[in-house]
Write a protein that holds these residues in place. Structure first.
Motif, PDB file in Angstrom:
ATOM      1  N   GLY A 183     -17.168 -16.454  58.878  1.00  0.00           N
ATOM      2  CA  GLY A 183     -15.658 -16.530  58.735  1.00  0.00           C
ATOM      3  C   GLY A 183     -15.087 -17.906  57.986  1.00  0.00           C
ATOM      4  N   ALA A 184     -14.659 -17.819  56.620  1.00  0.00           N
ATOM      5  CA  ALA A 184     -14.408 -19.087  56.267  1.00  0.00           C
ATOM      6  C   ALA A 184     -13.054 -19.179  55.882  1.00  0.00           C
ATOM      7  CB  ALA A 184     -15.131 -19.136  54.860  1.00  0.00           C
ATOM      8  N   GLY A 185     -12.156 -18.372  56.698  1.00  0.00           N
ATOM      9  CA  GLY A 185     -10.614 -18.597  56.811  1.00  0.00           C
ATOM     10  C   GLY A 185     -10.039 -19.731  57.290  1.00  0.00           C
ATOM     11  N   GLY A 186      -8.900 -19.716  57.836  1.00  0.00           N
ATOM     12  CA  GLY A 186      -8.200 -20.822  58.276  1.00  0.00           C
ATOM     13  C   GLY A 186      -8.982 -21.242  59.586  1.00  0.00           C
ATOM     14  N   LEU A 187      -9.524 -20.530  60.391  1.00  0.00           N
ATOM     15  CA  LEU A 187     -10.663 -20.907  61.417  1.00  0.00           C
ATOM     16  C   LEU A 187     -11.661 -21.599  60.819  1.00  0.00           C
ATOM     17  CD1 LEU A 187      -8.509 -18.941  62.960  1.00  0.00           C
ATOM     18  CD2 LEU A 187     -10.258 -18.977  64.631  1.00  0.00           C
ATOM     19  N   ARG A 196     -17.180 -32.306  62.137  1.00  0.00           N
ATOM     20  CA  ARG A 196     -17.368 -33.730  61.880  1.00  0.00           C
ATOM     21  C   ARG A 196     -16.473 -34.487  62.603  1.00  0.00           C
ATOM     22  NH1 ARG A 196     -15.038 -33.165  56.977  1.00  0.00           N
ATOM     23  NH2 ARG A 196     -16.891 -32.583  55.889  1.00  0.00           N
ATOM     24  N   ALA A 197     -15.434 -34.216  63.265  1.00  0.00           N
ATOM     25  CA  ALA A 197     -14.935 -35.149  63.991  1.00  0.00           C
ATOM     26  C   ALA A 197     -15.687 -35.369  65.701  1.00  0.00           C
ATOM     27  CB  ALA A 197     -13.407 -34.695  64.650  1.00  0.00           C
ATOM     28  N   LEU A 198     -16.366 -34.213  65.816  1.00  0.00           N
ATOM     29  CA  LEU A 198     -17.158 -34.272  67.054  1.00  0.00           C
ATOM     30  C   LEU A 198     -18.396 -35.045  66.964  1.00  0.00           C
ATOM     31  CD1 LEU A 198     -16.217 -30.723  68.420  1.00  0.00           C
ATOM     32  CD2 LEU A 198     -15.290 -33.073  69.308  1.00  0.00           C
ATOM     33  N   GLY A 199     -18.892 -35.259  65.553  1.00  0.00           N
ATOM     34  CA  GLY A 199     -19.995 -35.900  65.544  1.00  0.00           C
ATOM     35  C   GLY A 199     -21.419 -34.925  65.307  1.00  0.00           C
ATOM     36  N   GLY A 200     -21.032 -33.661  64.941  1.00  0.00           N
ATOM     37  CA  GLY A 200     -21.862 -32.366  64.873  1.00  0.00           C
ATOM     38  C   GLY A 200     -22.744 -32.514  63.509  1.00  0.00           C
ATOM     39  N   VAL A 201     -23.812 -32.092  63.350  1.00  0.00           N
ATOM     40  CA  VAL A 201     -24.418 -32.292  62.033  1.00  0.00           C
ATOM     41  C   VAL A 201     -23.797 -31.558  60.926  1.00  0.00           C
ATOM     42  CG1 VAL A 201     -26.681 -31.522  60.970  1.00  0.00           C
ATOM     43  CG2 VAL A 201     -26.936 -32.117  63.236  1.00  0.00           C
ATOM     44  N   GLY A 202     -23.008 -30.390  61.014  1.00  0.00           N
ATOM     45  CA  GLY A 202     -22.244 -29.846  59.976  1.00  0.00           C
ATOM     46  C   GLY A 202     -22.191 -28.176  60.222  1.00  0.00           C
ATOM     47  N   ALA A 203     -21.930 -27.644  59.281  1.00  0.00           N
ATOM     48  CA  ALA A 203     -21.818 -26.019  59.277  1.00  0.00           C
ATOM     49  C   ALA A 203     -22.261 -25.472  57.994  1.00  0.00           C
ATOM     50  CB  ALA A 203     -20.231 -25.708  59.671  1.00  0.00           C
ATOM     51  N   VAL A 204     -22.912 -24.310  58.378  1.00  0.00           N
ATOM     52  CA  VAL A 204     -23.292 -23.389  57.417  1.00  0.00           C
ATOM     53  C   VAL A 204     -22.172 -22.021  57.572  1.00  0.00           C
ATOM     54  CG1 VAL A 204     -24.949 -21.673  56.547  1.00  0.00           C
ATOM     55  CG2 VAL A 204     -25.747 -23.938  57.449  1.00  0.00           C
ATOM     56  N   LEU A 205     -21.285 -21.949  56.404  1.00  0.00           N
ATOM     57  CA  LEU A 205     -20.367 -20.702  56.636  1.00  0.00           C
ATOM     58  C   LEU A 205     -20.960 -19.447  55.888  1.00  0.00           C
ATOM     59  CD1 LEU A 205     -17.476 -21.026  57.727  1.00  0.00           C
ATOM     60  CD2 LEU A 205     -18.710 -23.102  57.436  1.00  0.00           C
ATOM     61  N   VAL A 206     -20.432 -18.472  56.526  1.00  0.00           N
ATOM     62  CA  VAL A 206     -20.666 -17.130  55.915  1.00  0.00           C
ATOM     63  C   VAL A 206     -19.338 -16.326  55.848  1.00  0.00           C
ATOM     64  CG1 VAL A 206     -21.675 -14.808  56.378  1.00  0.00           C
ATOM     65  CG2 VAL A 206     -22.880 -16.934  57.297  1.00  0.00           C
ATOM     66  N   ASP A 207     -19.179 -15.884  54.549  1.00  0.00           N
ATOM     67  CA  ASP A 207     -17.930 -14.960  54.119  1.00  0.00           C
ATOM     68  C   ASP A 207     -18.269 -14.190  53.137  1.00  0.00           C
ATOM     69  OD1 ASP A 207     -14.873 -15.596  55.198  1.00  0.00           O
ATOM     70  OD2 ASP A 207     -14.975 -14.415  53.278  1.00  0.00           O
ATOM     71  N   LEU A 208     -17.515 -12.800  52.983  1.00  0.00           N
ATOM     72  CA  LEU A 208     -17.783 -12.062  51.910  1.00  0.00           C
ATOM     73  C   LEU A 208     -16.950 -12.408  50.709  1.00  0.00           C
ATOM     74  CD1 LEU A 208     -17.402  -8.809  54.098  1.00  0.00           C
ATOM     75  CD2 LEU A 208     -19.525  -9.939  53.457  1.00  0.00           C
ATOM     76  N   ASP A 209     -15.798 -13.294  50.968  1.00  0.00           N
ATOM     77  CA  ASP A 209     -15.166 -13.608  49.889  1.00  0.00           C
ATOM     78  C   ASP A 209     -15.511 -14.759  49.092  1.00  0.00           C
ATOM     79  OD1 ASP A 209     -12.903 -14.384  48.371  1.00  0.00           O
ATOM     80  OD2 ASP A 209     -11.347 -13.865  49.811  1.00  0.00           O
ATOM     81  N   VAL A 248     -21.096 -19.411  65.775  1.00  0.00           N
ATOM     82  CA  VAL A 248     -19.655 -19.107  66.168  1.00  0.00           C
ATOM     83  C   VAL A 248     -18.933 -17.963  65.267  1.00  0.00           C
ATOM     84  CG1 VAL A 248     -17.364 -19.896  66.124  1.00  0.00           C
ATOM     85  CG2 VAL A 248     -19.381 -21.674  66.911  1.00  0.00           C
ATOM     86  N   ASP A 249     -18.931 -16.871  65.892  1.00  0.00           N
ATOM     87  CA  ASP A 249     -18.384 -15.665  65.017  1.00  0.00           C
ATOM     88  C   ASP A 249     -16.862 -15.735  65.306  1.00  0.00           C
ATOM     89  OD1 ASP A 249     -17.932 -13.369  63.856  1.00  0.00           O
ATOM     90  OD2 ASP A 249     -18.844 -12.027  65.381  1.00  0.00           O
ATOM     91  N   LEU A 250     -16.179 -15.972  64.076  1.00  0.00           N
ATOM     92  CA  LEU A 250     -14.833 -16.163  63.907  1.00  0.00           C
ATOM     93  C   LEU A 250     -14.217 -14.657  63.477  1.00  0.00           C
ATOM     94  CD1 LEU A 250     -14.415 -19.712  62.523  1.00  0.00           C
ATOM     95  CD2 LEU A 250     -14.185 -19.114  64.783  1.00  0.00           C
ATOM     96  N   VAL A 251     -14.988 -13.774  63.279  1.00  0.00           N
ATOM     97  CA  VAL A 251     -14.622 -12.633  62.692  1.00  0.00           C
ATOM     98  C   VAL A 251     -14.605 -11.521  63.598  1.00  0.00           C
ATOM     99  CG1 VAL A 251     -14.983 -10.607  61.047  1.00  0.00           C
ATOM    100  CG2 VAL A 251     -15.537 -13.067  60.134  1.00  0.00           C
ATOM    101  N   GLY A 252     -15.787 -11.205  64.442  1.00  0.00           N
ATOM    102  CA  GLY A 252     -15.608 -10.634  65.622  1.00  0.00           C
ATOM    103  C   GLY A 252     -15.567  -8.904  65.350  1.00  0.00           C
ATOM    104  N   ASN A 253     -16.232  -8.587  64.403  1.00  0.00           N
ATOM    105  CA  ASN A 253     -16.227  -7.036  64.148  1.00  0.00           C
ATOM    106  C   ASN A 253     -17.937  -6.618  64.310  1.00  0.00           C
ATOM    107  OD1 ASN A 253     -17.558  -7.599  61.530  1.00  0.00           O
ATOM    108  ND2 ASN A 253     -16.072  -7.159  60.431  1.00  0.00           N
ATOM    109  N   GLU A 254     -18.405  -5.464  64.155  1.00  0.00           N
ATOM    110  CA  GLU A 254     -19.655  -5.018  64.448  1.00  0.00           C
ATOM    111  C   GLU A 254     -20.561  -5.690  63.368  1.00  0.00           C
ATOM    112  OE1 GLU A 254     -19.944  -0.881  64.448  1.00  0.00           O
ATOM    113  OE2 GLU A 254     -18.238  -0.619  66.064  1.00  0.00           O
ATOM    114  N   LYS A 255     -20.482  -5.743  62.144  1.00  0.00           N
ATOM    115  CA  LYS A 255     -21.236  -6.341  61.135  1.00  0.00           C
ATOM    116  C   LYS A 255     -21.319  -7.888  61.326  1.00  0.00           C
ATOM    117  CE  LYS A 255     -20.603  -3.059  57.583  1.00  0.00           C
ATOM    118  NZ  LYS A 255     -20.120  -2.807  56.072  1.00  0.00           N
ATOM    119  N   SER A 256     -20.252  -8.745  61.843  1.00  0.00           N
ATOM    120  CA  SER A 256     -20.466 -10.064  61.978  1.00  0.00           C
ATOM    121  C   SER A 256     -21.106 -10.402  63.163  1.00  0.00           C
ATOM    122  CB  SER A 256     -19.334 -10.734  61.899  1.00  0.00           C
ATOM    123  OG  SER A 256     -18.275 -10.420  63.130  1.00  0.00           O
ATOM    124  N   ALA A 257     -21.016  -9.613  64.226  1.00  0.00           N
ATOM    125  CA  ALA A 257     -21.702  -9.653  65.593  1.00  0.00           C
ATOM    126  C   ALA A 257     -23.231  -9.530  65.320  1.00  0.00           C
ATOM    127  CB  ALA A 257     -21.284  -8.962  66.439  1.00  0.00           C
TER     128      ALA A 257
END
Length: 350
Positions: A183-187, A196-209, A248-257
């Motif tokens: 989910g690459a919306g606001g969240l 980045r602020a927490l010192g994480g390696v980074g993120a790989v985002l998934v979105d249909l749009d 981290v699933d920010l969508v929470g539907n059957e396909k994203s889960a």
């Protein structure tokens, strides 16, 4: 004061006027400067959540009484103090913590008002920020923001603290491998900045749009994958350097889960935040076979929001894109959000 409220679930918000609230006791009244429009507002506006298999969780049955003024991401200027209010000053600009509990139960005393069974959330159970003024029940729920932009800060009260709390549940794993964020919306965009602020390696985002994927890359995502691509799992594994330890699933539907679970490494953790709805798509034997940890995460507590605001005031969280709209555009903002027209966050600015 002017405000927009739900008088009937599913119907357009009603514009109305009433006197400016007068605070009593420990209450504080703020003049609203910015009110974020969140996807949770869509669920509230529609009256419930999709539980799958034709079932729906009714918010009316869960204690949401109409009429109600939505808006749980609110920044405002303190304009009136109750006689017992202390801790903020007139003229101070503050972010309101909305996830308020009863304050008396063990859950609240432990610092988790957001989990209280007798919730009194702003914009859900109490009138919220789709208004010119907002009554806050106690000054301790107001977090000063200094000279930060109210429209940029308002989303911290939900999209910010929600992703912050979800990422904290992953522990130090965020420092060892990128987090898969669905989910690459606001969240999702907020998640990139908080990692980045927490010192994480980074993120790989998934979105249909594709527009949201581009926005994620511009915000600093390591990669952005089309979740509908036939080789989505292979693309994800390549970007992560192997199966996902953290999702981290920010969508929470059957396909994203299903995608999040399928991407997990053995012993990996899937944190589900989104509320789009449906039923669990996993075969039960695969959960122990993968030694998977599946955890829900509901917004965040007051201490977590204080930590997050401190990071923002220290300049460690870059702002996400916001679309500023007048209060009279509240209905258009909800429709636009439901149709996916906004990148980042829509924010009402009375």
């Amino acid at each position: 004061m002017r405000f927009f409220c739900i008088e009937e679930f599913g119907a357009p918000l009603a514009a109305a006027e009433k006197p400016q609230p007068v605070p009593a006791g420990r209450e504080v009244v703020i003049r609203v400067k910015a009110a974020g429009v969140c996807h949770s507002d869509i669920h509230l506006w529609e009256g419930g959540y999709d539980l799958g298999a034709g079932r729906k969780l009714s918010l009316r049955d869960r204690g949401v009484a109409l009429p109600i003024t939505m808006g749980h991401e609110t920044v405002g200027e303190v304009v009136a103090l109750g006689p017992e209010a202390e801790g903020v000053a007139l003229g101070e600009r503050c972010l309101a913590y909305p996830w308020i509990g009863c304050g008396q139960c063990q859950t609240c005393r432990d610092g988790f008002e957001n989990y209280c069974a007798k919730a009194g959330y702003l914009g859900v159970h109490r009138d919220g920020g789709y208004a010119e003024y907002l009554r806050v029940p106690d000054a301790r729920y107001l977090l000063p923001i200094g000279d930060l932009d109210p429209a940029q800060v308002a989303p911290l009260a939900c999209s910010g603290v929600t992703t912050y709390s979800a990422l904290k549940k992953l522990g130090d794993q965020i420092e060892r491998q990128p987090v898969l964020v669905i989910g690459a919306g606001g969240l999702g965009l907020m998640c990139i900045q908080i990692l980045r602020a927490l010192g994480g390696v980074g993120a790989v985002l998934v979105d249909l749009d594709p527009a949201k994927r581009r926005s994620a890359l511009e915000a600093g995502a390591i990669a952005a994958v089309d979740g509908a691509a036939p080789d989505a799992l292979a693309q994800i594994a390549e970007a992560l350097g192997g199966p996902a330890q953290s999702v981290v699933d920010l969508v929470g539907n059957e396909k994203s889960a299903a995608l999040g679970f399928d991407a997990l490494a053995k012993g990996g953790t899937l944190v589900i935040v989104g509320l789009f709805g449906g039923t669990a798509p996993w075969s039960l034997p695969l959960i122990p076979m993968k030694a998977a940890r599946i955890q829900g995460s509901l917004v965040g507590n007051l201490a977590e929001l204080r930590e997050l605001v401190a990071l923002a005031r220290a300049g460690k969280i870059a702002p996400i894109p916001v679309t500023r709209l007048p209060l009279d555009s509240a209905n258009d903002a909800l429709v636009g959000l439901r149709e996916g027209r906004f990148v980042g966050r829509a924010v009402l600015c009375p």
